[in-house]
Design a protein around this motif. Structure first.
Motif, mmCIF file in Angstrom:
data_model
loop_
_atom_site.group_PDB
_atom_site.id
_atom_site.type_symbol
_atom_site.label_atom_id
_atom_site.label_comp_id
_atom_site.label_asym_id
_atom_site.label_seq_id
_atom_site.Cartn_x
_atom_site.Cartn_y
_atom_site.Cartn_z
ATOM 1 N N PRO A 1 -54.396 12.140 -0.722
ATOM 2 C CA PRO A 1 -53.651 11.370 -1.648
ATOM 3 C C PRO A 1 -53.167 10.090 -0.877
ATOM 4 N N ARG A 2 -52.954 9.082 -1.757
ATOM 5 C CA ARG A 2 -52.493 7.829 -1.177
ATOM 6 C C ARG A 2 -51.082 7.888 -0.443
ATOM 7 N N PRO A 3 -49.967 8.560 -0.873
ATOM 8 C CA PRO A 3 -48.781 8.697 -0.150
ATOM 9 C C PRO A 3 -49.138 9.318 1.366
ATOM 10 N N VAL A 4 -49.942 10.181 1.166
ATOM 11 C CA VAL A 4 -50.275 11.023 2.651
ATOM 12 C C VAL A 4 -51.074 10.051 3.487
ATOM 13 N N HIS A 5 -51.908 9.046 2.948
ATOM 14 C CA HIS A 5 -52.613 8.199 3.786
ATOM 15 C C HIS A 5 -51.557 7.211 4.463
ATOM 16 N N LEU A 6 -50.562 6.821 3.901
ATOM 17 C CA LEU A 6 -49.546 6.098 4.399
ATOM 18 C C LEU A 6 -48.786 6.811 5.607
ATOM 19 N N ALA A 7 -48.430 8.134 5.222
ATOM 20 C CA ALA A 7 -47.824 8.998 6.226
ATOM 21 C C ALA A 7 -48.927 9.032 7.410
ATOM 22 N N PHE A 8 -50.196 9.517 7.070
ATOM 23 C CA PHE A 8 -51.115 9.614 8.308
ATOM 24 C C PHE A 8 -51.188 8.437 9.138
ATOM 25 N N VAL A 9 -51.182 7.184 8.602
ATOM 26 C CA VAL A 9 -51.333 5.946 9.415
ATOM 27 C C VAL A 9 -50.044 5.805 10.326
ATOM 28 N N SER A 10 -48.727 6.312 9.560
ATOM 29 C CA SER A 10 -47.579 6.030 10.518
ATOM 30 C C SER A 10 -47.587 6.875 11.689
ATOM 31 N N PRO B 1 -57.661 2.956 3.272
ATOM 32 C CA PRO B 1 -57.033 3.139 2.129
ATOM 33 C C PRO B 1 -57.784 2.600 0.999
ATOM 34 N N LYS B 2 -57.729 3.520 -0.228
ATOM 35 C CA LYS B 2 -58.779 2.997 -1.357
ATOM 36 C C LYS B 2 -57.727 2.867 -2.588
ATOM 37 N N ARG B 3 -58.483 2.543 -3.480
ATOM 38 C CA ARG B 3 -57.442 2.124 -4.873
ATOM 39 C C ARG B 3 -56.499 3.403 -5.225
ATOM 40 N N GLU B 4 -57.109 4.416 -5.337
ATOM 41 C CA GLU B 4 -56.295 5.846 -5.742
ATOM 42 C C GLU B 4 -55.971 6.656 -4.777
ATOM 43 N N ASN B 5 -56.608 6.648 -3.548
ATOM 44 C CA ASN B 5 -56.473 7.576 -2.551
ATOM 45 C C ASN B 5 -56.864 7.109 -1.405
ATOM 46 N N GLY B 6 -56.740 8.054 0.021
ATOM 47 C CA GLY B 6 -57.386 7.555 1.003
ATOM 48 C C GLY B 6 -58.689 8.381 1.341
ATOM 49 N N LEU B 7 -59.463 7.731 2.361
ATOM 50 C CA LEU B 7 -60.746 8.172 2.485
ATOM 51 C C LEU B 7 -60.746 8.267 3.888
ATOM 52 N N ILE B 8 -61.075 9.534 4.588
ATOM 53 C CA ILE B 8 -61.520 9.813 6.139
ATOM 54 C C ILE B 8 -62.827 9.873 6.339
ATOM 55 N N SER C 1 -56.814 1.442 16.393
ATOM 56 C CA SER C 1 -56.923 0.008 15.744
ATOM 57 C C SER C 1 -56.429 -0.050 14.353
ATOM 58 N N THR C 2 -55.274 -0.799 13.963
ATOM 59 C CA THR C 2 -55.245 -0.753 12.639
ATOM 60 C C THR C 2 -55.241 -2.203 12.245
ATOM 61 N N LEU C 3 -55.804 -2.344 10.715
ATOM 62 C CA LEU C 3 -55.909 -3.465 10.164
ATOM 63 C C LEU C 3 -55.615 -3.511 8.811
ATOM 64 N N PRO C 4 -54.795 -4.758 8.260
ATOM 65 C CA PRO C 4 -54.475 -4.732 6.937
ATOM 66 C C PRO C 4 -55.640 -5.062 6.028
ATOM 67 N N VAL C 5 -55.889 -4.257 5.106
ATOM 68 C CA VAL C 5 -57.048 -4.424 4.168
ATOM 69 C C VAL C 5 -56.592 -4.735 2.673
ATOM 70 N N ALA C 6 -57.638 -4.750 1.820
ATOM 71 C CA ALA C 6 -57.202 -4.813 0.477
ATOM 72 C C ALA C 6 -56.165 -3.881 -0.323
ATOM 73 N N PHE C 7 -56.513 -2.604 -0.003
ATOM 74 C CA PHE C 7 -55.575 -1.728 -0.529
ATOM 75 C C PHE C 7 -54.519 -0.841 0.383
ATOM 76 N N GLY C 8 -54.256 -1.542 1.617
ATOM 77 C CA GLY C 8 -53.070 -1.108 2.501
ATOM 78 C C GLY C 8 -53.905 -1.321 4.047
ATOM 79 N N GLU C 9 -53.181 -0.302 4.891
ATOM 80 C CA GLU C 9 -53.677 -0.550 6.206
ATOM 81 C C GLU C 9 -54.465 0.653 6.488
ATOM 82 N N LYS C 10 -55.754 0.076 7.382
ATOM 83 C CA LYS C 10 -56.685 0.873 7.484
ATOM 84 C C LYS C 10 -56.596 1.158 9.383
#
Length: 599
Positions: free
Chosen positions: A260-269, A238-245, A304-313
């Motif tokens: 997009p950031r909403p898609v990043h959240l759904a990706f991780v879920s 997760p980044k400030r404005e979007n997600g990076l793969i 493996s998931t990890l909470p980082v500054a801008f969300g969950e990696k």
């Protein structure tokens, strides 16, 4: 290129360049239509099964499918790449093998639609200022190019590419991009999280249709893409404005997609659901696994998931059995080291240590050794944190500290299970070291790892943990320290002689390498322009000789142990890497990158 003019142009060109005989040219003309019909049928089946783009069959496809030999060139064939390069020269156009990792998915998918790209077999590959580079496999049909020029008002730079590269980019990029865009458009607070089965069978490309959940599609496109690129890890950040793969390939990370950031959240879920993790828990790290398949073979994915500054990696580690369990001859040992390693694992009892930092290939070495030792007469039990890959020939225990299933407690229990060989994932404390030593003393072969820089430091580390030197001498068979270096791509390797400055950095007399050129990879489509393809190990093998044992009783510094071992023939990690360099296996830059701080 289905019209007679283009066929004649290609055949005349290949004959003029001395690549095609008159007899083969006549055979192509005679059988063109029948081969075209066969290829169309084959592509129809392939499109249904794999989802790859079904396009018109050209004269280049027909020649490529015939596997005709190149005239006066032994063991080389008239491939689509050879043909397209010659057409590019004749047309005065640049030729390019497309590297998917270097493309901007927005440029590829935003300028033209997928139906347009399929119809004209072209893809936009770069946009700089007002200059748009478009790759096409058909230089005889400019209608599609002119349509882009008219609709975008961009200046167009045309490059030629192979038909297979164009089809691959259309399939992978438009499929992933469509799924992400659709997910972003339709995503709400309610996300269908799918099933909780541990075994996940990926759909083929053809089955990933618009009727499925878009996030599910996008995740599966990503997994297919990672497999195709030989990735060992997928990072979803997760980044400030979007997600990076990002994908890690041969030990190096490459940026692949922004989502997009909403898609990043759904990706991780979605990934957490597949790995049977708690999707509601976002504050604590979690670990899980997914079992899936690639090309009909089971693949283990560790999540493996990890909470980082801008969300969950989320990080997905890909464990391919073909890589994790190799024949020990393929690991990279030289003669003396291979002989010692075989002697170590052939011992009836004792302790063997494999040492190195995270990502240095220790697990591969251990699993490969256990696979070699495995037989119906042997009881092999492993204790891992977590289990890297489930292998039914072993009895594998996963460490779970929350319920007091630790390395030490598992070792105590395992000794009551009549084991022959025990693999302990890591010796981290005195209690684990003590139980491992006791197991080795009581007739078991124990393999384990330590996180130290070299082999001599492992011996000192055991003593520092509290193991008496006499017990180290009684049980330790040997230590293998290792690292991984990237191998030079065989498709673009070139010879050169090390400079005096490079020799000085490696402490090699220039006269020694004057007539011993080394290799460098110039970069090609096979290695994605990196110059490297695959990795191999470098090893430092410490044998517990009488001289070394005598020193251990005195609790010496690691340097003294290393000096004694080298006097008996041990080569250091850096010396092993230099040997790989002089043998043309790896490069000077790679030796410096991996062993720069090692003595």
């Amino acid at each position: 290129m289905t019209d007679p003019k283009s066929t004649k142009f290609v055949l005349d060109l290949l004959q003029a360049k001395g690549l095609l005989s008159k007899e083969h040219a006549a055979e192509i003309v005679e059988k063109e239509e029948s081969h075209r019909t066969k290829l169309i049928k084959a592509r129809t089946v392939l499109a249904k099964r794999s989802g790859y783009v079904q396009s018109e069959v050209t004269i280049v496809d027909i020649i490529d499918s015939l596997h005709l030999p190149l005239l006066n060139r032994k063991n080389r064939f008239l491939t689509e790449e050879v043909i397209m390069e010659e057409i590019a020269r004749a047309k005065g156009m640049p030729f390019m093998r497309i590297d998917p990792l270097k493309l901007d998915s927005d440029v590829v998918t935003r300028v033209v639609s997928k139906p347009y790209a399929v119809k004209y077999q072209l893809v936009p590959i770069d946009l700089t200022a007002n200059l748009l580079s478009v790759a096409t496999s058909n230089p005889f049909q400019m209608e599609g190019i002119e349509g882009i020029r008219h609709s975008t008002k961009y200046d167009i730079r045309i490059v030629l590419a192979t038909p297979s590269d164009i089809k691959k980019i259309i399939t992978e990029f438009y499929g992933f991009k469509y799924s992400v865009a659709a997910a972003h458009h339709e995503l709400t607070s309610q996300v269908d999280l799918g099933n909780l089965e541990q075994y996940v069978k990926l759909k083929s490309m053809a089955e990933l249709s618009a009727t499925d959940q878009h996030v599910i599609n996008a995740v599966e496109y990503l997994l297919h893409y990672a497999y195709a690129q030989r990735a060992s890890d997928i990072h979803i950040e997760p980044k400030r404005e979007n997600g990076l793969i990002r994908l890690r390939i041969d030990g190096i990370l490459h940026n692949v997609h922004k989502i997009p950031r909403p898609v990043h959240l759904a990706f991780v879920s979605r990934i957490k659901t597949l790995a049977r993790l708690d999707i509601a828990e976002k504050r604590r790290p979690q670990d899980g696994r997914i079992k899936t398949e690639k090309d009909g073979k089971e693949i283990e994915l560790r999540v493996s998931t990890l909470p980082v500054a801008f969300g969950e990696k989320a990080v997905i580690r890909i464990f391919d059995p073909a890589i994790l369990m190799q024949e020990i001859e393929e690991l990279g040992f030289y003669g003396r080291e291979m002989q010692l390693f075989r002697t170590f694992i052939g011992a009836p009892y004792g302790l063997i240590l494999v040492t190195g930092p995270t990502g240095s290939g220790k697990t591969t070495t251990l699993y490969s050794a256990l696979k070699l030792l495995s037989s119906p007469e042997i009881n092999i039990t492993t204790i891992e944190d977590p289990v890297e890959m489930v292998y039914e020939e072993f009895n594998q225990v996963s460490v779970q500290p929350k319920i007091d299933v630790t390395f030490a407690s598992s070792l105590r229990a395992i000794l009551r299970q009549d084991p022959d060989i025990i693999m302990v994932g890591e010796i981290r404390d005195y209690e684990t070291a003590e139980h491992a030593i006791q197991a080795a003393l009581t007739g078991h072969l124990v393999l384990s790892t330590l996180h130290t820089n070299d082999s001599a430091s492992s011996v000192t580390r055991l003593v520092d943990l509290g193991v008496p030197p006499f017990l180290v001498n009684s049980t330790l068979i040997g230590v293998i320290a290792q690292r991984l270096v990237r191998k030079i791509c065989p498709h673009c390797a070139e010879k050169y002689v090390l400079s005096d400055e490079e020799c000085r950095m490696l402490n090699i007399p220039p006269a020694k390498v004057k007539n011993m050129p080394v290799s460098i990879g110039r970069g090609c489509p096979e290695c994605r322009g990196t110059g490297y393809f695959g990795r191999t190990g470098i090893f430092e093998v410490l044998e517990m000789s009488e001289k070394v044992k005598g020193l251990i009783e005195q609790k010496p510094a690691p340097d003294l142990l290393k000096k004694a071992a080298r006097s008996e023939g041990m080569i250091s990690l850096k010396e092993c890497a230099i040997r790989k360099l002089l043998g043309g296996v790896t490069s000077f830059d790679e030796v410096v990158r991996v062993t720069g701080l090692l003595p």
